[in-house]
Design an enzyme around this catalytic site. Structure first.
Site, short mmCIF file in Angstrom:
data_model
loop_
_atom_site.label_atom_id
_atom_site.label_comp_id
_atom_site.label_asym_id
_atom_site.label_seq_id
_atom_site.Cartn_x
_atom_site.Cartn_y
_atom_site.Cartn_z
N ARG A 95 -8.11 57.67 80.32
CA ARG A 95 -9.48 57.40 79.86
C ARG A 95 -9.51 56.18 78.93
O ARG A 95 -10.42 55.37 78.99
CB ARG A 95 -10.04 58.62 79.13
CG ARG A 95 -10.49 59.70 80.11
CD ARG A 95 -10.64 61.04 79.43
NE ARG A 95 -11.66 61.06 78.42
CZ ARG A 95 -11.67 61.90 77.38
NH1 ARG A 95 -10.67 62.76 77.22
NH2 ARG A 95 -12.63 61.86 76.50
N LYS A 151 -19.87 59.67 70.05
CA LYS A 151 -21.18 59.40 70.65
C LYS A 151 -22.00 60.68 70.81
O LYS A 151 -23.18 60.71 70.52
CB LYS A 151 -21.03 58.74 72.02
CG LYS A 151 -20.26 57.43 71.99
CD LYS A 151 -20.22 56.78 73.37
CE LYS A 151 -19.38 57.55 74.37
NZ LYS A 151 -17.93 57.45 74.18
N ARG A 182 -21.13 52.26 81.55
CA ARG A 182 -19.72 52.30 81.16
C ARG A 182 -18.94 51.15 81.77
O ARG A 182 -17.75 51.07 81.60
CB ARG A 182 -19.14 53.62 81.67
CG ARG A 182 -18.45 54.47 80.62
CD ARG A 182 -17.97 55.70 81.36
NE ARG A 182 -17.16 56.57 80.58
CZ ARG A 182 -17.60 57.50 79.74
NH1 ARG A 182 -18.90 57.62 79.53
NH2 ARG A 182 -16.78 58.29 79.12
N ARG A 196 -10.94 70.63 76.39
CA ARG A 196 -11.49 70.05 77.62
C ARG A 196 -10.34 69.56 78.49
O ARG A 196 -9.42 68.93 77.98
CB ARG A 196 -12.37 68.85 77.24
CG ARG A 196 -13.80 68.95 77.70
CD ARG A 196 -14.65 67.87 77.09
NE ARG A 196 -14.39 66.54 77.63
CZ ARG A 196 -15.09 65.45 77.29
NH1 ARG A 196 -16.06 65.53 76.40
NH2 ARG A 196 -14.80 64.29 77.82
N ARG A 206 -9.52 67.88 69.70
CA ARG A 206 -10.87 68.32 70.04
C ARG A 206 -10.84 69.63 70.84
O ARG A 206 -10.07 69.80 71.77
CB ARG A 206 -11.59 67.26 70.87
CG ARG A 206 -12.97 67.74 71.35
CD ARG A 206 -13.90 66.62 71.65
NE ARG A 206 -13.51 65.88 72.85
CZ ARG A 206 -14.22 64.85 73.32
NH1 ARG A 206 -15.31 64.45 72.70
NH2 ARG A 206 -13.82 64.22 74.40
P1 ADP Z 1 -15.79 60.52 76.73
O1 ADP Z 1 -16.80 59.49 76.36
O2 ADP Z 1 -15.28 61.28 75.57
O3 ADP Z 1 -14.71 59.98 77.63
P2 ADP Z 1 -17.76 61.76 78.49
O4 ADP Z 1 -18.17 63.15 78.37
O5 ADP Z 1 -18.74 60.70 78.15
O6 ADP Z 1 -16.46 61.65 77.58
O7 ADP Z 1 -17.22 61.46 79.97
C1 ADP Z 1 -16.30 62.30 80.60
C2 ADP Z 1 -16.03 61.81 82.03
O8 ADP Z 1 -17.26 61.79 82.80
C3 ADP Z 1 -15.49 60.38 82.17
O9 ADP Z 1 -14.10 60.33 81.99
C4 ADP Z 1 -15.89 60.07 83.62
O10 ADP Z 1 -15.06 60.70 84.56
C5 ADP Z 1 -17.27 60.72 83.74
N1 ADP Z 1 -18.35 59.78 83.37
C6 ADP Z 1 -19.19 59.89 82.31
N2 ADP Z 1 -20.05 58.85 82.26
C7 ADP Z 1 -19.75 58.05 83.31
C8 ADP Z 1 -20.26 56.81 83.80
N3 ADP Z 1 -21.27 56.17 83.19
N4 ADP Z 1 -19.71 56.30 84.92
C9 ADP Z 1 -18.72 56.92 85.55
N5 ADP Z 1 -18.16 58.07 85.14
C10 ADP Z 1 -18.67 58.64 84.03
#
Ligand code: ADP
Ligand code: ZN
Length: 216
Positions: A170, A13, A87, A159, A126
């Site tokens: 996750r 994404k 999400r 990360r 990654r």
């Molecule tokens: P990925 O999609 O690879 O898991 P992101 O960078 O989008 O990585 O998200 C990393 C972390 O940020 C998530 O595991 C969560 O803890 C937090 N996060 C991101 N977006 C949201 C959301 N919409 N609601 C709640 N937590 C979020």
């Protein structure tokens, strides 16, 4: 066109958002990036979010929705891509209300599909630049010099939430909370789906084609 981009962690994404904002003059709103920036700058938001990110769990909806409200309120007419938000279904419902309040409209919700074994290998390999956020892969796209960013010479690291134990959480969170969004967006007619396999250019091609056809 305003767009929601969703899919499992590691689907690409962030990479695709970056291509879209460069080529289509859109603004990227990545809740993950916003949380990581807040953590780096040690703001109150960052202090609140850190434990959740480290554990691979979702930051509470009230915090996340408040953050998105703030960003959307400051857009000044620019098209946007929501990357990583909503999400879960509660966030999707809150977003609908938020858009109505702000007189904004999302035209597509694009799901980026990648099979589990590929996700696991992408996430495990990654690496990211701590300084500028450039993304590498230990095997398929290493930086020219080990541990040093090609773009800014900053340190290239894993990360913390890409560690194996956290990746598992996750993916579980994704299955339980985010996957149900497919049906949510199918029901309201915004849904389009794209396969996220191949080079980022190939995926981008598929996305731009998918955005030209009518959602179903
Ligand atoms: P990925 O999609 O690879 O898991 P992101 O960078 O989008 O990585 O998200 C990393 C972390 O940020 C998530 O595991 C969560 O803890 C937090 N996060 C991101 N977006 C949201 C959301 N919409 N609601 C709640 N937590 C979020
Ligand atoms: Zn860098």
């Amino acid at each position: 066109m305003n767009l929601i981009l969703f899919g499992p962690p590691g689907a690409g994404k962030g990479t695709q958002s970056e291509l879209l904002i460069k080529r289509m003059n859109m603004r990227q709103i990545s809740t993950g990036d916003l949380f990581r920036a807040a953590i780096k700058n040690q703001t109150p938001l960052g202090q609140e979010a850190k434990g959740y990110l480290d554990a691979g769990k979702l930051v509470p909806d009230s915090v996340t929705i408040g953050l998105v409200r703030e960003v959307l309120s400051q857009l000044k007419g620019q098209s946007f891509i929501l990357d990583g938000f909503p999400r879960n279904v509660a966030q999707a419902e809150a977003l609908e209300k938020l858009l109505k309040d702000l007189n904004l409209k999302v035209e597509r919700s694009l799901f980026l599909e990648v099979p589990l074994d590929e996700l696991l290998s992408r996430l495990a390999g990654r690496r990211v630049c701590k300084n500028c956020g450039a993304v590498y892969h230990a095997r398929s796209k290493p930086p020219k010099q080990d541990g040093v960013c090609d773009a800014c010479a900053g340190p290239v690291i894993q990360r913390p939430d890409d560690k194996e134990e956290v990746v598992r959480t996750r993916l579980e969170t994704y299955e339980a909370s985010t996957k149900p969004l497919k049906d949510y967006y199918k029901a309201n007619g915004l849904y389009v789906e794209v396969i996220g396999l191949g080079t980022s250019e190939e995926v981008y091609e598929r996305i731009s084609k998918a955005l030209q056809v009518k959602a179903h």
